[in-house]
Motif scaffolding. Sequence first.
Motif, PDB file in Angstrom:
ATOM      1  N   LEU A  95       0.827  -1.206   0.000  1.00 36.76           N
ATOM      2  CA  LEU A  95       0.000   0.000   0.000  1.00 36.76           C
ATOM      3  C   LEU A  95       0.862   1.257   0.000  1.00 36.76           C
ATOM      4  CD1 LEU A  95      -2.873  -1.000   2.452  1.00 36.76           C
ATOM      5  CD2 LEU A  95      -2.828  -1.057  -0.050  1.00 36.76           C
ATOM      6  N   GLU A  96       1.893   1.262   0.838  1.00 35.88           N
ATOM      7  CA  GLU A  96       2.724   2.469   0.943  1.00 35.88           C
ATOM      8  C   GLU A  96       3.507   2.738  -0.339  1.00 35.88           C
ATOM      9  OE1 GLU A  96       4.850   1.545   4.472  1.00 35.88           O
ATOM     10  OE2 GLU A  96       3.159   2.080   5.780  1.00 35.88           O
ATOM     11  N   HIS A  97       3.854   1.690  -1.071  1.00 36.99           N
ATOM     12  CA  HIS A  97       4.625   1.863  -2.299  1.00 36.99           C
ATOM     13  C   HIS A  97       3.759   1.842  -3.555  1.00 36.99           C
ATOM     14  CE1 HIS A  97       7.852   1.013   0.531  1.00 36.99           C
ATOM     15  NE2 HIS A  97       8.677   1.538  -0.349  1.00 36.99           N
ATOM     16  N   ALA A  98       2.448   1.864  -3.387  1.00 34.37           N
ATOM     17  CA  ALA A  98       1.528   1.852  -4.536  1.00 34.37           C
ATOM     18  C   ALA A  98       1.860   0.688  -5.470  1.00 34.37           C
ATOM     19  CB  ALA A  98       1.572   3.176  -5.288  1.00 34.37           C
ATOM     20  N   LEU A 100       0.225  -1.852  -6.326  1.00 32.44           N
ATOM     21  CA  LEU A 100      -0.875  -2.493  -7.041  1.00 32.44           C
ATOM     22  C   LEU A 100      -1.662  -1.427  -7.774  1.00 32.44           C
ATOM     23  CD1 LEU A 100      -3.885  -2.975  -4.758  1.00 32.44           C
ATOM     24  CD2 LEU A 100      -1.671  -2.584  -3.716  1.00 32.44           C
ATOM     25  N   GLN A 101      -2.206  -1.813  -8.913  1.00 36.93           N
ATOM     26  CA  GLN A 101      -3.135  -0.916  -9.609  1.00 36.93           C
ATOM     27  C   GLN A 101      -4.513  -1.558  -9.649  1.00 36.93           C
ATOM     28  OE1 GLN A 101      -1.566   0.875 -13.248  1.00 36.93           O
ATOM     29  NE2 GLN A 101       0.451   0.969 -12.302  1.00 36.93           N
ATOM     30  N   CYS A 102      -4.695  -2.598 -10.484  1.00 34.70           N
ATOM     31  CA  CYS A 102      -6.021  -3.229 -10.507  1.00 34.70           C
ATOM     32  C   CYS A 102      -6.190  -4.186  -9.339  1.00 34.70           C
ATOM     33  CB  CYS A 102      -6.272  -3.929 -11.835  1.00 34.70           C
ATOM     34  SG  CYS A 102      -5.554  -5.572 -11.996  1.00 34.70           S
ATOM     35  N   CYS A 139      -0.103  -4.404 -14.857  1.00 36.77           N
ATOM     36  CA  CYS A 139      -0.338  -2.968 -14.621  1.00 36.77           C
ATOM     37  C   CYS A 139       0.920  -2.196 -14.250  1.00 36.77           C
ATOM     38  CB  CYS A 139      -1.345  -2.767 -13.486  1.00 36.77           C
ATOM     39  SG  CYS A 139      -3.022  -3.337 -13.803  1.00 36.77           S
ATOM     40  N   THR A 140       1.804  -2.781 -13.451  1.00 38.17           N
ATOM     41  CA  THR A 140       2.800  -1.955 -12.754  1.00 38.17           C
ATOM     42  C   THR A 140       4.182  -1.946 -13.376  1.00 38.17           C
ATOM     43  OG1 THR A 140       3.552  -3.764 -11.341  1.00 38.17           O
ATOM     44  CG2 THR A 140       1.684  -2.459 -10.543  1.00 38.17           C
ATOM     45  N   LYS A 144       7.368  -1.044  -8.602  1.00 40.32           N
ATOM     46  CA  LYS A 144       6.915  -0.732  -7.245  1.00 40.32           C
ATOM     47  C   LYS A 144       6.705  -2.006  -6.426  1.00 40.32           C
ATOM     48  CE  LYS A 144       4.911   3.690  -8.641  1.00 40.32           C
ATOM     49  NZ  LYS A 144       6.053   4.485  -8.154  1.00 40.32           N
TER      50      LYS A 144
ATOM     51  N   ARG C  12       1.001  11.527  -1.563  1.00 39.44           N
ATOM     52  CA  ARG C  12       0.853  10.112  -1.915  1.00 39.44           C
ATOM     53  C   ARG C  12       0.076   9.341  -0.844  1.00 39.44           C
ATOM     54  NH1 ARG C  12       5.850   8.357  -5.472  1.00 39.44           N
ATOM     55  NH2 ARG C  12       6.320  10.367  -6.408  1.00 39.44           N
ATOM     56  N   ILE C  14      -2.430   6.638   0.982  1.00 42.89           N
ATOM     57  CA  ILE C  14      -2.784   5.236   0.750  1.00 42.89           C
ATOM     58  C   ILE C  14      -4.132   5.192   0.023  1.00 42.89           C
ATOM     59  CG2 ILE C  14      -3.387   3.042   1.878  1.00 42.89           C
ATOM     60  CD1 ILE C  14      -0.480   3.746   2.316  1.00 42.89           C
ATOM     61  N   ARG C  15      -4.227   4.340  -0.989  1.00 44.05           N
ATOM     62  CA  ARG C  15      -5.472   4.296  -1.751  1.00 44.05           C
ATOM     63  C   ARG C  15      -6.620   3.784  -0.877  1.00 44.05           C
ATOM     64  NH1 ARG C  15      -4.368   0.546  -6.701  1.00 44.05           N
ATOM     65  NH2 ARG C  15      -6.641   0.351  -6.837  1.00 44.05           N
ATOM     66  N   GLY C  18      -7.328   0.137  -0.728  1.00 45.09           N
ATOM     67  CA  GLY C  18      -6.091  -0.623  -0.551  1.00 45.09           C
ATOM     68  C   GLY C  18      -6.235  -1.819   0.371  1.00 45.09           C
ATOM     69  N   GLY C 474      -6.890   1.697 -11.566  1.00 47.67           N
ATOM     70  CA  GLY C 474      -5.513   1.958 -11.148  1.00 47.67           C
ATOM     71  C   GLY C 474      -5.379   3.034 -10.097  1.00 47.67           C
ATOM     72  N   ALA C 627       2.450   8.784  -7.267  1.00 46.46           N
ATOM     73  CA  ALA C 627       2.787   7.349  -7.287  1.00 46.46           C
ATOM     74  C   ALA C 627       1.966   6.620  -8.346  1.00 46.46           C
ATOM     75  CB  ALA C 627       2.551   6.733  -5.915  1.00 46.46           C
ATOM     76  N   TYR C 628       0.705   7.017  -8.504  1.00 44.54           N
ATOM     77  CA  TYR C 628      -0.122   6.333  -9.498  1.00 44.54           C
ATOM     78  C   TYR C 628       0.115   6.877 -10.901  1.00 44.54           C
ATOM     79  CZ  TYR C 628      -1.939   3.554  -5.834  1.00 44.54           C
ATOM     80  OH  TYR C 628      -2.006   2.654  -4.808  1.00 44.54           O
ATOM     81  N   GLU C 630       3.257   7.638 -11.806  1.00 44.35           N
ATOM     82  CA  GLU C 630       4.437   6.816 -12.105  1.00 44.35           C
ATOM     83  C   GLU C 630       4.002   5.404 -12.489  1.00 44.35           C
ATOM     84  OE1 GLU C 630       6.949   9.114  -8.601  1.00 44.35           O
ATOM     85  OE2 GLU C 630       6.427   6.997  -8.369  1.00 44.35           O
ATOM     86  N   GLY C 631       3.012   4.888 -11.775  1.00 42.12           N
ATOM     87  CA  GLY C 631       2.531   3.535 -12.057  1.00 42.12           C
ATOM     88  C   GLY C 631       1.994   3.403 -13.474  1.00 42.12           C
ATOM     89  N   GLN C 632       1.253   4.419 -13.930  1.00 51.93           N
ATOM     90  CA  GLN C 632       0.775   4.391 -15.320  1.00 51.93           C
ATOM     91  C   GLN C 632       1.952   4.392 -16.284  1.00 51.93           C
ATOM     92  OE1 GLN C 632      -2.438   4.123 -16.569  1.00 51.93           O
ATOM     93  NE2 GLN C 632      -3.007   3.744 -14.462  1.00 51.93           N
TER      94      GLN C 632
END
Lengths: 161, 82, 732
Positions: A95-98, A100-102, A139-140, A144, C12, C14-15, C18, C474, C627-628, C630-632
Amino acid sequence: MAPKVQVQTTINNEPVQFLCEPRQSLLECLRDVVGLTGTKEGCGDGNCGSCTIKLGDRIVTSCLVLGVEAEGETITTIEGLAHGNTLHPLQKAFLEHAALQCGICTPGFLIAADALLQKHPHPTEDQTRFWLSNNLCRCTGYDKIIRAVQAAAVEIHGAPQ
Amino acid sequence: MATVFIPTVVRPRLNGLAQLEATGSTVGELLIDLETRYPGLSQHLLRPNLAISVDDEVTPLGVLEPVRPDSEVHFIAAISGG
Amino acid sequence: MSVTPYNVLGTRPIRHDGADKVTGRALYGADLQLARMVHGAILRSPHAHARILRLDTSKAAALPGVFAVVTAADFPPAAADKIVDFGEGDMLLSSLRGNILASGKVLYSGHAVAAVAAVNAHVAAEAVALIEVDYEPLPCVLTAPAAMAPGAPLLHEGLANGNVAEYIRHEIGDLTAGFAAATVIVEREFDTATVHQGYIEPQNATAFWSSDGRVHIWCSTQGSFVARDATAAVLDLPVSQVKVTPMEIGGGFGGKINVYLEPVAALLSKKSGRPVKIVMSRRDVFTGTGPTPGSRVRVKIGVDTAGKITAAQAWLAYEAGAYPGAMVGPGAMTVFACYDIENVLIEGFDVVVNKPSTAAYRAPGAPNAALATETILDEIAEKLGIDPLELRLRNAAKEGTRRADGPRYKRIGCVEVIEAMHASAHYNAPLPGPHCGRGVAIGYWFNIGLPSSATLSVNADGTVNLIEGSTDIGGSRTSLSMQAAEVLGIRAEDVHPTIVDTDSVGYTGVTGGSRTTFATGLAVYEAAQDVVTQMKARAATLWTAEEVDFSGGIFSSGPNTLTFAQLAAQLGATGGPVVGSAAVNPRGAGGSVAGLIIDLKVDPETGKTDVLRVTSVQDAGKAIHPAYVEGQMQGGTAQGIGWALNEEYFMDASGDMRNSSYLDYRMPTALDLPMIDTIIVEVPNPGHPFGVRGVGEANIIPPLPAVANALYRAIGRRLNSVPMNPATILNL
């Protein structure tokens, strides 16, 4: 249709009995019979790693194990990784490092990473990538995820000496 | 007079003309004006796979979009995405 | 350090979903269990092109445990054909129906022919095997050039020209004069293979056709309203008779916009009176859903001694698959989109072939086209002795540059992205050794607007509940909540987002076209402004004040001040609940430029390519949750690298996909990639209050050409087909 078989297991530290057809995979049993849907199916032929669980002292893709093979076994699924309401350090790190996406591959990655950290308390990046290479994430790009696993290693085992 | 740019595939119907001047306060009125001179033209411009751009912005209002006397109107491929 | 005017944006948190997603509690479509639910399976064509002579489902229907069997004959009588609006990439109703269940002819191997509902998935599979179909095989055609050739087998009657469904042409300036002014002209032709989005979660749908006539669908979709409207069109129902509950979605990338299973599950439910769940197998996903087009692209570019592009010409033929709609339109619009060129001719052909009907995939159509443009520019830079980024900078499109299709650009970040690449540590670092090469490339994607709706209700404890309709692939729950929090002066954690069904929120378009953080973000912003307006009125009542200010989360009037939370606690006494809402259909979606720097090493013995170092650069306008973002960028880069190096539909001559498993359709694993460095460029989009540009797509465009350019530096030869796998490299 072959008669159903009774299977006695320990799942996430609780004794669990279930009835299954001999042709049913352990993945199907966990999801459809026992009701633990946190373990995911991405391919059904052992190549994506989404259904990774701990069976005894090894990790397996549960789509390639029959339900009846779980007789007498101890199983850990994603639902058993946290301690009550306290997340496992790997879960927190994801969670802290993001990481996961889907989220569909996340349960499999977490179970596989937990096994990695038990075997290698301070895995190198290469060790981490090699260990997790049976788990596909679309996704990632994995960046991460690798960082989260390495951060969790430090959280659990302290900084490497 | 606003300027209506003709998509390349439609230009052969207009002897190769690339742009036309038209009068009106909305895209729809421009097209009505053009219809008087080029009957049937608007059916080649108002197609589901074409979006309407007024002054370089795709408009969600389509033919109802207001135009100014110096506006540019384009009919461009409707953009999609993943 | 620049001083940010924002409290929440750029942090950033937490989602919000999550905890559910790391503990296995989040419910995806396949996780749904309903009382009396039965399971569906689909019979698929083994032929790429054949006439259906006889279809007999009686043995399947008679199998114990089978509840219903459906074929195309179970669709309601076909009304007049019409366009079904997917919000992006429309489809004719007749094509949509034909793709969901074949009628008369099958057009690709994997084409759905019939479906069964049974007590469990095993019995359903047994029943499917009992369905008898007599086929008359027809010659098949599998590539765009073959389908365009004289005498090619025809898939459909009545297309524009044989198998060409649409011809696109953009023309500006004087091409002949432009090429005459050039000192270097390079023309090359490229082929790319069909590839799949590769989302890990297979398509799934559960439907219940209630005795009151309403159809309830639970599914994995990028757009619940699009799924509702398409299902209603196929079943000839008013849209209000269909309710779609979007489940969590395990990846989409454009591939989960179209509908495949929803109408079939609904028909099976109507016949059986039970909820019916259908989950695709991985082979079903590869052969029965929409991959992205294979293509042949020919590009010619001329440049003068000053390094200015004087003319550019493109010819693009994209494989639509079985039904028209190959995304060649966006390919044609993006092929030269990064550059300011006065003389341009672009021709595009949408070509039907006997492969699965293609769907969107992250900047659909753009990577195929950019491969050609960006590789040729690399070659020209070398011939002229100009740094490849410098050549791009000299020609970069800017605000006011006229595009080949007519309109001029608003503010875009092309120059800024190239400059960031040039200044990066990666670009200025030496290569590690022999057999290594570095490649660069850039790409542009337009991004879209489309409608979105949102509602915010204020809780007495100073938090707000956000109701919205954009399925979250995402982290969009959080990027949307952060925009509400920024307006309201509260924390991201004080916003509780819920994604609801189509009965419970205003119309919202797909999570696609990089639009969610932009367009649904705008709806959330407007809804939050509505809340502020109402709360100001409450404060005015409380203080009997004329004017109330709101700034930094504090309501004030003269000596009186209240925080958002303090005022929220007093709503009951000042008139009751406060609910803000907004529905938007915005213009002003800002396009995004992405760039990639990649270092590769090629093993001269085996032809295997190792990816050594990657830096992805992209204009995010304003990165709401970096962070998201960057993830994309990392995800799109990884997909693009897989597309460039390994992925392809390997079809045999009969049109059967021979690698329809993850073992053989080789997507990048953790071991195939290094860390993916990111540089977020922020050139604010004037069309959004916070400057947001969508970042979901442009990042997949540069990897194909960047990999091709790096391979050239490593092996000294240029490849003209994708994938650039070891066999291709060794056979050069």
